[in-house]
Scaffold this motif. Structure first.
Motif, PDB file in Angstrom:
ATOM      1  N   VAL A  84      93.835  36.889  42.400  1.00  0.00           N
ATOM      2  CA  VAL A  84      91.864  37.222  42.716  1.00  0.00           C
ATOM      3  C   VAL A  84      91.349  36.619  44.005  1.00  0.00           C
ATOM      4  CG1 VAL A  84      89.973  37.200  41.026  1.00  0.00           C
ATOM      5  CG2 VAL A  84      91.987  38.558  40.606  1.00  0.00           C
ATOM      6  N   ASP A  85      90.389  37.242  44.295  1.00  0.00           N
ATOM      7  CA  ASP A  85      89.568  36.296  45.448  1.00  0.00           C
ATOM      8  C   ASP A  85      88.344  37.519  45.056  1.00  0.00           C
ATOM      9  OD1 ASP A  85      88.423  34.103  46.727  1.00  0.00           O
ATOM     10  OD2 ASP A  85      90.072  34.440  48.082  1.00  0.00           O
ATOM     11  N   PHE A  86      86.994  36.097  45.819  1.00  0.00           N
ATOM     12  CA  PHE A  86      85.764  37.519  45.751  1.00  0.00           C
ATOM     13  C   PHE A  86      85.446  37.271  47.462  1.00  0.00           C
ATOM     14  CE2 PHE A  86      86.160  34.142  42.388  1.00  0.00           C
ATOM     15  CZ  PHE A  86      85.501  35.324  41.414  1.00  0.00           C
ATOM     16  N   PHE A  87      84.358  38.237  47.450  1.00  0.00           N
ATOM     17  CA  PHE A  87      84.436  38.681  48.834  1.00  0.00           C
ATOM     18  C   PHE A  87      82.970  39.159  48.848  1.00  0.00           C
ATOM     19  CE2 PHE A  87      85.517  42.581  46.721  1.00  0.00           C
ATOM     20  CZ  PHE A  87      84.299  43.764  47.587  1.00  0.00           C
ATOM     21  N   ASP A  88      82.149  39.197  49.872  1.00  0.00           N
ATOM     22  CA  ASP A  88      80.799  39.700  50.843  1.00  0.00           C
ATOM     23  C   ASP A  88      80.890  41.162  50.606  1.00  0.00           C
ATOM     24  OD1 ASP A  88      79.717  36.576  51.747  1.00  0.00           O
ATOM     25  OD2 ASP A  88      79.326  37.721  49.934  1.00  0.00           O
ATOM     26  N   VAL A  89      81.938  41.297  51.874  1.00  0.00           N
ATOM     27  CA  VAL A  89      82.297  43.001  52.474  1.00  0.00           C
ATOM     28  C   VAL A  89      83.779  43.133  52.637  1.00  0.00           C
ATOM     29  CG1 VAL A  89      81.940  44.129  54.963  1.00  0.00           C
ATOM     30  CG2 VAL A  89      80.074  42.042  54.007  1.00  0.00           C
ATOM     31  N   ALA A  90      84.548  44.234  52.715  1.00  0.00           N
ATOM     32  CA  ALA A  90      85.313  44.392  53.090  1.00  0.00           C
ATOM     33  C   ALA A  90      85.916  46.184  53.173  1.00  0.00           C
ATOM     34  CB  ALA A  90      86.754  44.360  51.331  1.00  0.00           C
ATOM     35  N   ILE A  91      87.092  46.247  53.252  1.00  0.00           N
ATOM     36  CA  ILE A  91      87.313  47.797  54.033  1.00  0.00           C
ATOM     37  C   ILE A  91      87.288  48.370  52.872  1.00  0.00           C
ATOM     38  CG2 ILE A  91      88.109  47.009  56.364  1.00  0.00           C
ATOM     39  CD1 ILE A  91      91.174  47.224  54.462  1.00  0.00           C
ATOM     40  N   GLU A  92      86.676  49.945  53.522  1.00  0.00           N
ATOM     41  CA  GLU A  92      86.460  50.740  52.901  1.00  0.00           C
ATOM     42  C   GLU A  92      87.909  51.011  51.798  1.00  0.00           C
ATOM     43  OE1 GLU A  92      84.145  55.709  52.964  1.00  0.00           O
ATOM     44  OE2 GLU A  92      84.843  54.137  54.064  1.00  0.00           O
ATOM     45  N   VAL A  93      88.882  51.089  52.348  1.00  0.00           N
ATOM     46  CA  VAL A  93      89.985  51.898  51.839  1.00  0.00           C
ATOM     47  C   VAL A  93      90.823  50.829  50.720  1.00  0.00           C
ATOM     48  CG1 VAL A  93      91.683  50.114  52.742  1.00  0.00           C
ATOM     49  CG2 VAL A  93      92.487  52.682  52.348  1.00  0.00           C
ATOM     50  N   CYS A  94      90.405  49.678  49.856  1.00  0.00           N
ATOM     51  CA  CYS A  94      90.204  49.543  48.904  1.00  0.00           C
ATOM     52  C   CYS A  94      89.385  50.071  47.883  1.00  0.00           C
ATOM     53  CB  CYS A  94      90.949  48.046  49.371  1.00  0.00           C
ATOM     54  SG  CYS A  94      89.417  46.808  49.829  1.00  0.00           S
ATOM     55  N   ASP A  95      88.238  50.219  47.863  1.00  0.00           N
ATOM     56  CA  ASP A  95      87.285  50.247  47.234  1.00  0.00           C
ATOM     57  C   ASP A  95      87.486  51.364  46.283  1.00  0.00           C
ATOM     58  OD1 ASP A  95      84.665  50.246  45.813  1.00  0.00           O
ATOM     59  OD2 ASP A  95      83.801  51.723  48.033  1.00  0.00           O
ATOM     60  N   ALA A  96      87.068  51.538  45.241  1.00  0.00           N
ATOM     61  CA  ALA A  96      87.233  52.274  44.687  1.00  0.00           C
ATOM     62  C   ALA A  96      85.947  51.512  43.003  1.00  0.00           C
ATOM     63  CB  ALA A  96      88.364  52.859  44.115  1.00  0.00           C
ATOM     64  N   THR A  97      86.054  52.766  41.898  1.00  0.00           N
ATOM     65  CA  THR A  97      85.416  52.101  40.624  1.00  0.00           C
ATOM     66  C   THR A  97      86.531  52.325  39.354  1.00  0.00           C
ATOM     67  OG1 THR A  97      85.610  54.402  40.192  1.00  0.00           O
ATOM     68  CG2 THR A  97      83.184  53.579  41.232  1.00  0.00           C
ATOM     69  N   LEU A  98      86.060  51.451  38.873  1.00  0.00           N
ATOM     70  CA  LEU A  98      87.026  50.660  37.673  1.00  0.00           C
ATOM     71  C   LEU A  98      87.662  52.613  36.946  1.00  0.00           C
ATOM     72  CD1 LEU A  98      85.717  48.236  36.036  1.00  0.00           C
ATOM     73  CD2 LEU A  98      87.672  48.574  35.865  1.00  0.00           C
ATOM     74  N   PRO A  99      86.839  53.850  36.760  1.00  0.00           N
ATOM     75  CA  PRO A  99      87.615  55.256  35.738  1.00  0.00           C
ATOM     76  C   PRO A  99      88.447  55.473  36.770  1.00  0.00           C
ATOM     77  CG  PRO A  99      85.436  54.953  35.318  1.00  0.00           C
ATOM     78  CD  PRO A  99      85.256  53.435  36.214  1.00  0.00           C
ATOM     79  N   TYR A 100      87.662  55.477  38.286  1.00  0.00           N
ATOM     80  CA  TYR A 100      88.646  56.262  39.765  1.00  0.00           C
ATOM     81  C   TYR A 100      90.080  55.335  39.402  1.00  0.00           C
ATOM     82  CZ  TYR A 100      89.937  59.109  43.141  1.00  0.00           C
ATOM     83  OH  TYR A 100      89.931  59.526  44.708  1.00  0.00           O
ATOM     84  N   VAL A 101      90.106  54.378  39.446  1.00  0.00           N
ATOM     85  CA  VAL A 101      91.643  53.536  39.961  1.00  0.00           C
ATOM     86  C   VAL A 101      92.316  54.227  38.311  1.00  0.00           C
ATOM     87  CG1 VAL A 101      93.009  51.078  39.302  1.00  0.00           C
ATOM     88  CG2 VAL A 101      91.116  51.908  40.877  1.00  0.00           C
ATOM     89  N   GLU A 102      91.730  54.252  36.827  1.00  0.00           N
ATOM     90  CA  GLU A 102      92.759  54.310  35.677  1.00  0.00           C
ATOM     91  C   GLU A 102      92.872  55.706  36.060  1.00  0.00           C
ATOM     92  OE1 GLU A 102      94.711  54.196  32.454  1.00  0.00           O
ATOM     93  OE2 GLU A 102      93.101  52.413  32.941  1.00  0.00           O
ATOM     94  N   ASP A 103      92.186  56.545  36.554  1.00  0.00           N
ATOM     95  CA  ASP A 103      92.453  58.291  36.493  1.00  0.00           C
ATOM     96  C   ASP A 103      93.337  58.332  37.604  1.00  0.00           C
ATOM     97  OD1 ASP A 103      90.507  58.650  34.844  1.00  0.00           O
ATOM     98  OD2 ASP A 103      88.990  59.147  36.422  1.00  0.00           O
ATOM     99  N   HIS A 104      93.440  57.349  38.507  1.00  0.00           N
ATOM    100  CA  HIS A 104      94.323  58.094  40.178  1.00  0.00           C
ATOM    101  C   HIS A 104      95.525  56.916  40.171  1.00  0.00           C
ATOM    102  CE1 HIS A 104      91.072  59.978  40.754  1.00  0.00           C
ATOM    103  NE2 HIS A 104      91.865  60.567  41.012  1.00  0.00           N
ATOM    104  N   LEU A 105      95.758  55.897  39.226  1.00  0.00           N
ATOM    105  CA  LEU A 105      96.406  54.967  39.321  1.00  0.00           C
ATOM    106  C   LEU A 105      98.477  55.677  39.626  1.00  0.00           C
ATOM    107  CD1 LEU A 105      97.015  51.910  38.359  1.00  0.00           C
ATOM    108  CD2 LEU A 105      97.520  52.514  35.913  1.00  0.00           C
ATOM    109  N   ASP A 106      98.491  56.621  39.176  1.00  0.00           N
ATOM    110  CA  ASP A 106     100.331  56.778  39.558  1.00  0.00           C
ATOM    111  C   ASP A 106     100.298  56.822  40.839  1.00  0.00           C
ATOM    112  OD1 ASP A 106      98.046  59.071  39.540  1.00  0.00           O
ATOM    113  OD2 ASP A 106      99.719  60.640  39.274  1.00  0.00           O
ATOM    114  N   GLU A 107      98.437  56.875  41.864  1.00  0.00           N
ATOM    115  CA  GLU A 107      98.735  56.970  43.238  1.00  0.00           C
ATOM    116  C   GLU A 107      98.370  56.112  43.477  1.00  0.00           C
ATOM    117  OE1 GLU A 107      95.481  60.373  44.223  1.00  0.00           O
ATOM    118  OE2 GLU A 107      96.595  61.637  42.694  1.00  0.00           O
ATOM    119  N   ALA A 108      97.997  54.949  42.735  1.00  0.00           N
ATOM    120  CA  ALA A 108      97.936  53.605  43.798  1.00  0.00           C
ATOM    121  C   ALA A 108      99.084  52.938  44.633  1.00  0.00           C
ATOM    122  CB  ALA A 108      97.432  52.630  42.587  1.00  0.00           C
ATOM    123  N   GLY A 109      98.767  52.065  45.420  1.00  0.00           N
ATOM    124  CA  GLY A 109      99.634  51.652  46.381  1.00  0.00           C
ATOM    125  C   GLY A 109     100.342  52.459  47.781  1.00  0.00           C
TER     126      GLY A 109
END
Length: 142
Positions: free
Chosen positions: A94-119
């Protein structure tokens, strides 16, 4: 010979003094922080690194507004301190950031709903950086 022993003794004493002063940073007790995102859902992140714990506390107190968002690698399993979700941040990443690339952005519910696809194409390497994440409060240890 006496001179050589004196030099070696001095070198040994200096080495021992240096090693005695060079203690590794003491690990802090873990700290737990509730965070949210644009969906207003909430989750808990565990921080182990003293500098990151302090940064989180500084964000909450208003002492800083730099690097307000969370980034790290997720683990696809529930954590005792984060029972609502089937995943959690690996505290070592875990770390903190100001700006990051889009490919790692997702909301909490989206990650939960698509956890099998993560990675794969979704959250490559299991790195998650919700752009709208922000700490809400520090919570007691479970």
């Amino acid at each position: 010979m006496r001179r050589l022993l004196s030099k070696l003794g001095g070198l040994a004493a200096a080495t021992m003094l240096t090693l005695g002063l060079a203690h590794p940073a003491q690990a802090a007790d873990p700290a737990y922080f509730e965070f949210t995102d644009i969906t207003r859902e909430r989750a808990v992140v565990r921080l182990d690194d003293p500098a990151k714990i302090q940064h989180a506390r500084d964000l909450l107190s208003g002492k800083t507004d730099e690097r307000p968002h969370l980034v790290g690698r997720i683990v696809k399993r529930q954590a005792s301190y984060n029972p609502r979700w089937s995943f959690h941040y690996n505290p070592d990443t875990v770390d903190f950031f100001d700006v990051a690339i889009e490919v790692c952005d997702a909301t909490l519910p989206y990650v939960e709903d698509h956890l099998d696809e993560a990675g794969g194409a979704f959250l490559p390497g299991l790195f998650w950086c919700p752009w709208s994440s922000r700490l809400v409060r520090e919570v007691p240890a479970p």
